[in-house]
Design an enzyme around this catalytic site. Structure first.
Site, PDB file in Angstrom:
ATOM      1  N   CYS A  89     -11.020   2.992   0.213  1.00 31.03           N
ATOM      2  CA  CYS A  89      -9.595   3.252   0.430  1.00 31.03           C
ATOM      3  C   CYS A  89      -9.232   2.439   1.659  1.00 31.03           C
ATOM      4  CB  CYS A  89      -9.364   4.743   0.689  1.00 31.03           C
ATOM      5  SG  CYS A  89      -7.686   5.117   1.253  1.00 31.03           S
ATOM      6  N   GLU A 147      -2.545   9.118   8.340  1.00 29.84           N
ATOM      7  CA  GLU A 147      -1.095   8.895   8.391  1.00 29.84           C
ATOM      8  C   GLU A 147      -0.469   9.738   9.509  1.00 29.84           C
ATOM      9  OE1 GLU A 147       1.173   6.960   6.563  1.00 29.84           O
ATOM     10  OE2 GLU A 147      -0.455   5.922   5.533  1.00 29.84           O
ATOM     11  N   CYS A 185      -4.350  -1.525  -1.907  1.00 28.01           N
ATOM     12  CA  CYS A 185      -4.494  -0.100  -2.178  1.00 28.01           C
ATOM     13  C   CYS A 185      -5.508   0.036  -3.308  1.00 28.01           C
ATOM     14  CB  CYS A 185      -3.138   0.459  -2.600  1.00 28.01           C
ATOM     15  SG  CYS A 185      -3.223   2.150  -3.206  1.00 28.01           S
ATOM     16  N   ASN A 186      -6.568   0.776  -3.053  1.00 29.94           N
ATOM     17  CA  ASN A 186      -7.608   0.928  -4.075  1.00 29.94           C
ATOM     18  C   ASN A 186      -7.110   1.725  -5.274  1.00 29.94           C
ATOM     19  OD1 ASN A 186     -10.574   0.127  -2.910  1.00 29.94           O
ATOM     20  ND2 ASN A 186      -9.154   0.661  -1.290  1.00 29.94           N
ATOM     21  N   ASP A 209       0.878  -1.178   0.000  1.00 33.17           N
ATOM     22  CA  ASP A 209       0.000   0.000   0.000  1.00 33.17           C
ATOM     23  C   ASP A 209       0.914   1.226   0.000  1.00 33.17           C
ATOM     24  OD1 ASP A 209      -2.368   1.589   0.214  1.00 33.17           O
ATOM     25  OD2 ASP A 209      -1.979   1.850   2.342  1.00 33.17           O
ATOM     26  N   SER A 210       0.303   2.401  -0.153  1.00 31.58           N
ATOM     27  CA  SER A 210       1.094   3.626  -0.110  1.00 31.58           C
ATOM     28  C   SER A 210       1.633   3.889   1.296  1.00 31.58           C
ATOM     29  CB  SER A 210       0.224   4.806  -0.529  1.00 31.58           C
ATOM     30  OG  SER A 210      -0.872   4.925   0.359  1.00 31.58           O
ATOM     31  N   HIS A 254      -7.201   2.839   3.888  1.00 31.25           N
ATOM     32  CA  HIS A 254      -6.955   3.619   5.109  1.00 31.25           C
ATOM     33  C   HIS A 254      -8.246   3.836   5.910  1.00 31.25           C
ATOM     34  CE1 HIS A 254      -3.111   4.770   3.260  1.00 31.25           C
ATOM     35  NE2 HIS A 254      -2.766   5.357   4.383  1.00 31.25           N
TER      36      HIS A 254
HETATM   37  N1  DGL Z   1      -4.788   3.192   0.880  1.00 32.89           N
HETATM   38  C1  DGL Z   1      -4.739   3.524  -0.494  1.00 32.89           C
HETATM   39  C2  DGL Z   1      -6.034   3.301  -1.193  1.00 32.89           C
HETATM   40  O1  DGL Z   1      -6.704   2.361  -0.835  1.00 32.89           O
HETATM   41  C3  DGL Z   1      -3.962   4.748  -0.873  1.00 32.89           C
HETATM   42  C4  DGL Z   1      -4.406   6.029  -0.316  1.00 32.89           C
HETATM   43  C5  DGL Z   1      -3.458   7.135  -0.709  1.00 32.89           C
HETATM   44  O2  DGL Z   1      -2.248   6.933  -0.575  1.00 32.89           O
HETATM   45  O3  DGL Z   1      -3.936   8.180  -1.148  1.00 32.89           O
HETATM   46  O4  DGL Z   1      -6.390   3.982  -2.133  1.00 32.89           O
END
Ligand code: DGL
Length: 270
Positions: A189, A157, A78-79, A15-16, A191
């Site tokens: 997402c 974050e 990560c979406n 993931d990011s 997160h």
């Molecule tokens: N958690 C990620 C997602 O599901 C990335 C969110 C991001 O870094 O903007 O999209």
């Protein structure tokens, strides 16, 4: 072949940043004997505000890092990456790749009663329309309403999930979806499950779809199909890799996973 040395290789997850840990938590529950290598691209978070080209490039580089650690499958937790890079990863790498969008869309279609589904996600995921396509592939009659929530990832974050500011921002973001009378809301997402409690406070009636459980189930199904389930009897070991600030990651991840993160390393792109 079941029981071959390939089975005992780890599952790779990326993931990011921290968001993919919501998926890791469920994989640990469903597949307790699997080792996991997690890569959080903390040097380049957030992905959701980046272009398609950047997200595709980051996703390929992340997959290479995981493959260097000899993973037997890659979970794109990560979406934003799932929305833009999935087909490239499938084409480019000779390893099973599992995404987070299809399982989430399927879960929402099963849950909605009034056929009105809301999607909250990063700007990139919303622009890709990947959820709309995935939902309409199952049921074209369903109305899908999307809302980009670019402030959520930096808040999470930063470790501010339970601060008042998060609820204020969430109330603003959910206004249009509440007006559209969605009965089901996809946390689009990885997160966002970290602020589930806040989202519940803002709208108590909507069903929240956190795809992490469904993704973990999809991982299990793929590993079973490919005879890649670990035959080990010991508890699986997670290893964490990040591209920047390992101490910050460790602190926030500990709070979320509920246990000390022992194996954490800063790595370079390959
Ligand atoms: N958690 C990620 C997602 O599901 C990335 C969110 C991001 O870094 O903007 O999209």
């Amino acid at each position: 072949m079941p029981g071959s040395s390939k089975c005992n290789k780890p599952i790779g997850v990326f993931d990011s940043g921290l968001g993919g840990l919501t998926v890791v938590k469920q994989i640990i529950k469903y597949l307790p004997h699997e080792d996991i290598v997690y890569f959080g691209d903390t040097a380049r978070v957030p992905y959701g505000t980046k272009s398609r080209a950047s997200i595709v490039r980051f996703s390929c580089e992340n997959t290479k890092i995981l493959l260097k650690h000899k993973v037997k499958a890659v979970v794109v937790a990560c979406n934003s990456s799932s929305a833009y890079a999935l087909h490239v990863l499938h084409k480019k790498f000779d390893v099973p790749v599992i995404d987070v969008i299809e399982p989430g869309a399927g879960g929402a279609v099963a849950a909605t009663e009034n056929k009105r589904i809301g999607v909250i996600a990063t700007s990139a995921t919303v622009a890709s329309q990947a959820y709309i396509r995935a939902i309409h592939a199952i049921d074209p009659q369903i109305k899908v309403y999307q809302q980009a929530c670019p402030l959520f990832v930096p808040i999470i974050e930063h470790g501010w999930s339970s601060k008042g500011v998060t609820q204020t921002v969430a109330a603003e973001y959910l206004k249009s979806l509440n007006k559209a009378k969605v009965d089901t809301l996809i946390l689009g997402c990885t997160h966002y499950p970290l602020i589930k409690n806040v989202l519940r406070k803002v709208n108590r009636n909507v069903k929240l779809i956190d795809s992490a459980q469904m993704v973990a189930k999809a991982v299990k199904d793929v590993l079973m199909q490919k005879d890649l389930i670990s035959v080990s009897k010991r508890k699986g070991r997670p290893t964490f890799l990040v591209s920047d600030h390992p101490q910050d990651f460790k602190r926030i991840a500990r709070g979320f996973l509920g246990e000390e993160i022992k194996n954490i390393k800063e790595v370079n792109y390959v």
